[in-house]
Scaffold this active site. Structure first.
Site, PDB file in Angstrom:
ATOM      1  N   TYR A 130       0.859  -1.192   0.000  1.00 13.32           N
ATOM      2  CA  TYR A 130       0.000   0.000   0.000  1.00 13.32           C
ATOM      3  C   TYR A 130       0.886   1.229   0.000  1.00 13.32           C
ATOM      4  O   TYR A 130       1.874   1.284   0.746  1.00 13.32           O
ATOM      5  CB  TYR A 130      -0.887  -0.005   1.245  1.00 13.32           C
ATOM      6  CG  TYR A 130      -1.767   1.223   1.441  1.00 13.32           C
ATOM      7  CD1 TYR A 130      -1.532   2.100   2.496  1.00 13.32           C
ATOM      8  CD2 TYR A 130      -2.836   1.492   0.594  1.00 13.32           C
ATOM      9  CE1 TYR A 130      -2.343   3.214   2.694  1.00 13.32           C
ATOM     10  CE2 TYR A 130      -3.652   2.613   0.791  1.00 13.32           C
ATOM     11  CZ  TYR A 130      -3.399   3.472   1.842  1.00 13.32           C
ATOM     12  OH  TYR A 130      -4.199   4.572   2.043  1.00 13.32           O
ATOM     13  N   ASP A 133       9.281   2.752  -0.809  1.00 16.58           N
ATOM     14  CA  ASP A 133       8.286   3.395   0.050  1.00 16.58           C
ATOM     15  C   ASP A 133       8.655   3.044   1.495  1.00 16.58           C
ATOM     16  O   ASP A 133       8.312   1.971   1.989  1.00 16.58           O
ATOM     17  CB  ASP A 133       6.882   2.913  -0.299  1.00 16.58           C
ATOM     18  CG  ASP A 133       5.841   3.568   0.603  1.00 16.58           C
ATOM     19  OD1 ASP A 133       4.649   3.552   0.249  1.00 16.58           O
ATOM     20  OD2 ASP A 133       6.225   4.081   1.683  1.00 16.58           O
ATOM     21  N   LYS A 185       5.107   9.277   8.475  1.00 18.46           N
ATOM     22  CA  LYS A 185       4.996   8.751   9.848  1.00 18.46           C
ATOM     23  C   LYS A 185       6.084   9.285  10.790  1.00 18.46           C
ATOM     24  O   LYS A 185       5.978  10.418  11.276  1.00 18.46           O
ATOM     25  CB  LYS A 185       4.948   7.219   9.809  1.00 18.46           C
ATOM     26  CG  LYS A 185       3.687   6.687   9.070  1.00 18.46           C
ATOM     27  CD  LYS A 185       3.581   5.183   9.118  1.00 18.46           C
ATOM     28  CE  LYS A 185       2.555   4.653   8.145  1.00 18.46           C
ATOM     29  NZ  LYS A 185       1.173   4.727   8.638  1.00 18.46           N
TER      30      LYS A 185
HETATM   31  P1  KE4 Z   1      -0.608   8.341   4.693  1.00 19.52           P
HETATM   32  O1  KE4 Z   1      -1.196   9.037   3.473  1.00 19.52           O
HETATM   33  O2  KE4 Z   1      -1.646   7.519   5.442  1.00 19.52           O
HETATM   34  O3  KE4 Z   1       0.172   9.287   5.594  1.00 19.52           O
HETATM   35  O4  KE4 Z   1       0.485   7.316   4.175  1.00 19.52           O
HETATM   36  C1  KE4 Z   1       0.121   6.360   3.216  1.00 19.52           C
HETATM   37  C2  KE4 Z   1       1.087   5.182   3.295  1.00 19.52           C
HETATM   38  C3  KE4 Z   1       2.075   5.075   2.341  1.00 19.52           C
HETATM   39  N1  KE4 Z   1       2.967   4.045   2.361  1.00 19.52           N
HETATM   40  C4  KE4 Z   1       2.906   3.092   3.328  1.00 19.52           C
HETATM   41  C5  KE4 Z   1       3.902   1.979   3.308  1.00 19.52           C
HETATM   42  C6  KE4 Z   1       1.909   3.157   4.332  1.00 19.52           C
HETATM   43  O5  KE4 Z   1       1.848   2.187   5.281  1.00 19.52           O
HETATM   44  C7  KE4 Z   1       0.984   4.217   4.324  1.00 19.52           C
HETATM   45  C8  KE4 Z   1      -0.130   4.335   5.358  1.00 19.52           C
HETATM   46  N2  KE4 Z   1      -0.235   3.255   6.281  1.00 19.52           N
HETATM   47  C9  KE4 Z   1      -1.559   3.029   6.843  1.00 19.52           C
HETATM   48  C10 KE4 Z   1      -1.587   1.766   7.700  1.00 19.52           C
HETATM   49  N3  KE4 Z   1      -0.716   0.754   7.338  1.00 19.52           N
HETATM   50  C11 KE4 Z   1      -2.015   4.208   7.634  1.00 19.52           C
HETATM   51  C12 KE4 Z   1      -3.214   3.961   8.517  1.00 19.52           C
HETATM   52  C13 KE4 Z   1      -4.494   4.450   7.872  1.00 19.52           C
HETATM   53  O6  KE4 Z   1      -4.646   4.321   6.646  1.00 19.52           O
HETATM   54  O7  KE4 Z   1      -5.342   4.938   8.655  1.00 19.52           O
END
Ligand code: KE4
Length: 441
Positions: free
Chosen positions: A155, A250, A278
């Site tokens: 993701y 990523d 993060k």
């Molecule tokens: P954000 O747009 O949520 O800040 O980041 C997206 C993203 C991009 N790349 C990786 C590897 C990620 O894990 C994420 C976001 N992770 C999720 C949970 N695994 C965030 C939690 C959520 O979606 O509420």
């Protein structure tokens, strides 16, 4: 709330959370601002949180939990770390946003670059999604090609070109993974199995000269934690080099978590572009993408590739991120994280096995997943064999006994610097009672 106590109370009725959830569902889709928070895959009432400190989180019904979500990764120093809170307070007293350059943006950039030398220039944005989306646009511009390769179960945020699932065959172009994603956009993304060298080789043999980049989680964290097999990341590096495509790591989860210099340091593979998020925001909204100057200088205002953001480089978020990275500066910090994380991962697996519960544990540093699966999990197909119903029951019982895990089998548990040995021992002891009860039922 006494934050350092590791003996946790059993859960009181969650009347106030239930009431707030009802109210939230009147005004927010599903009552939440991000789907996974809604407990849909595990059932039950999402806990509304009133405060948190170090490794503990307190819900509105005064239930105190040991927290392994850590805001989905950012809080590697623990909740409300005094150094982070102070940095935010000091920044806020001077103003919250200027829409003009500030010194702290360069300070955080210099810190990121010092730890990830593959990054020569970096651009801050406000989320991982924005960072990944921008890195993909940059790769397409830098190569003049359109096709992007991602991996099943990985993701990279919710930009249209990332919400794509594998086509009917591994080599057919992507299909929309969500309504609203145009077919034409989905077809510019190819999704292939993770940890399969042959699948990526076939993708390049068929589409090679049209592929702008591979984007990969160097340690997968969004299908549960899955480690790259030995040599796999280097293979991705070699195949992209051979075909003139870029390699994008990523590292939104792994960055500054799995090593001081992230997965690219831990595995010794250098990407062309890196996506971050993060931890570099320390709990405030920050994403970033960076890499070689030859690519980053294509970004406006230096080059023609457009990307912008009202709150990019926000001084409060920069302050929180810098304070957090400063807490991770000593390399022995990672030895502590490794020791505590191993104790937790090994303890949980041993507790499941002692109760006769079929499970397998995947862990890289302080990110881990206990899969309720009889076989090792190396890819998305393997992860999907897990017993998600059993995970839901495990999650609910751990929550009721004071341990707050990610509400999905396909997420990671995170250990922070604030988790004490007492926390870990208390968590394993609670898991032993949960697995015994699960085995009985
Ligand atoms: P954000 O747009 O949520 O800040 O980041 C997206 C993203 C991009 N790349 C990786 C590897 C990620 O894990 C994420 C976001 N992770 C999720 C949970 N695994 C965030 C939690 C959520 O979606 O509420």
């Amino acid at each position: 709330m006494s934050q350092q106590q590791s003996t946790v109370q059993t859960s009181k009725p969650v009347a106030r959370s239930r009431e707030l959830f009802q109210r939230a569902q009147e005004v927010l889709p599903g009552g939440v601002n991000s789907p996974v928070r809604g407990f849909k895959s595990v059932g039950g009432t999402p806990r509304f949180i009133q405060s948190a400190r170090a490794s503990h989180i307190l819900d509105v019904d005064e239930n105190n939990y040991i927290d392994y979500v850590c805001s989905w990764g950012p809080l590697i120093a623990g909740h409300a770390h005094p150094a982070v809170v102070q940095a935010i307070e000091e920044a806020a007293r001077k103003g919250t946003s200027y829409g003009a350059p500030t010194e702290i943006e360069s300070q955080l950039a210099e810190t990121v670059i010092e730890r990830m030398p593959a990054i020569e220039l970096v651009r801050f944005v406000s989320s991982g999604t924005e960072a990944a989306m921008s890195a993909v646009r940059l790769a397409r511009a830098a190569t003049g090609r359109e096709l992007i390769v991602k991996f099943d179960g990985c993701y990279h945020g919710h930009a249209d070109s990332m919400l794509v699932s594998a086509g009917s065959g591994v080599l057919t172009l992507g299909q929309p993974d969500s309504p609203g994603v145009p077919k034409a956009v989905a077809e510019t993304t190819l999704s292939v199995p993770y940890n399969s060298a042959s699948a990526i080789d076939e993708a390049f043999s068929v589409h090679g000269d049209a592929i702008a980049a591979i984007i990969v989680e160097p340690v997968a964290g969004n299908m549960g934690v899955i480690e790259p097999e030995a040599g796999y990341l280097q293979h991705l590096r070699d195949v992209t080099q051979r075909h003139g495509a870029l390699l994008i790591f990523d590292e939104v989860i792994t960055g500054f978590r799995v090593a001081r210099g992230g997965a690219q340091e831990r595995f010794g593979v250098t990407p062309d572009l890196t996506v971050l998020g993060k931890i570099i925001g320390g709990g405030l909204p920050v994403g970033a993408y960076g890499g070689k100057a030859e690519y980053m200088n294509l970004i406006a205002p230096v080059g023609p590739v457009y990307q912008a953001g009202t709150l990019s480089g926000n001084p409060l978020a920069m302050a929180a991120g810098l304070a957090t990275l400063n807490l991770l500066d000593d390399a022995d910090v990672y030895d502590t994280l490794e020791r505590r994380s191993a104790k937790l991962g090994n303890g949980l697996l041993a507790a499941a096995q002692a109760a006769g519960i079929t499970a397998t544990a995947n862990r890289v540093g302080s990110m881990m997943t206990l899969f309720f699966s009889g076989s090792a999990v190396h890819d998305y197909a393997g992860a999907k064999h897990s017993d998600t119903g059993l995970f839901g029951r495990y999650f609910g019982m751990m929550l009721d006994r004071g341990v707050y895990l990610a509400p999905s089998q396909f997420e990671a548990a995170f250990v922070s610097l604030a988790h004490t040995d007492d926390d870990i021992e208390a968590t394993v002891a609670i898991a032993e009672t949960v697995f015994e009860d699960l085995a009985k039922s």
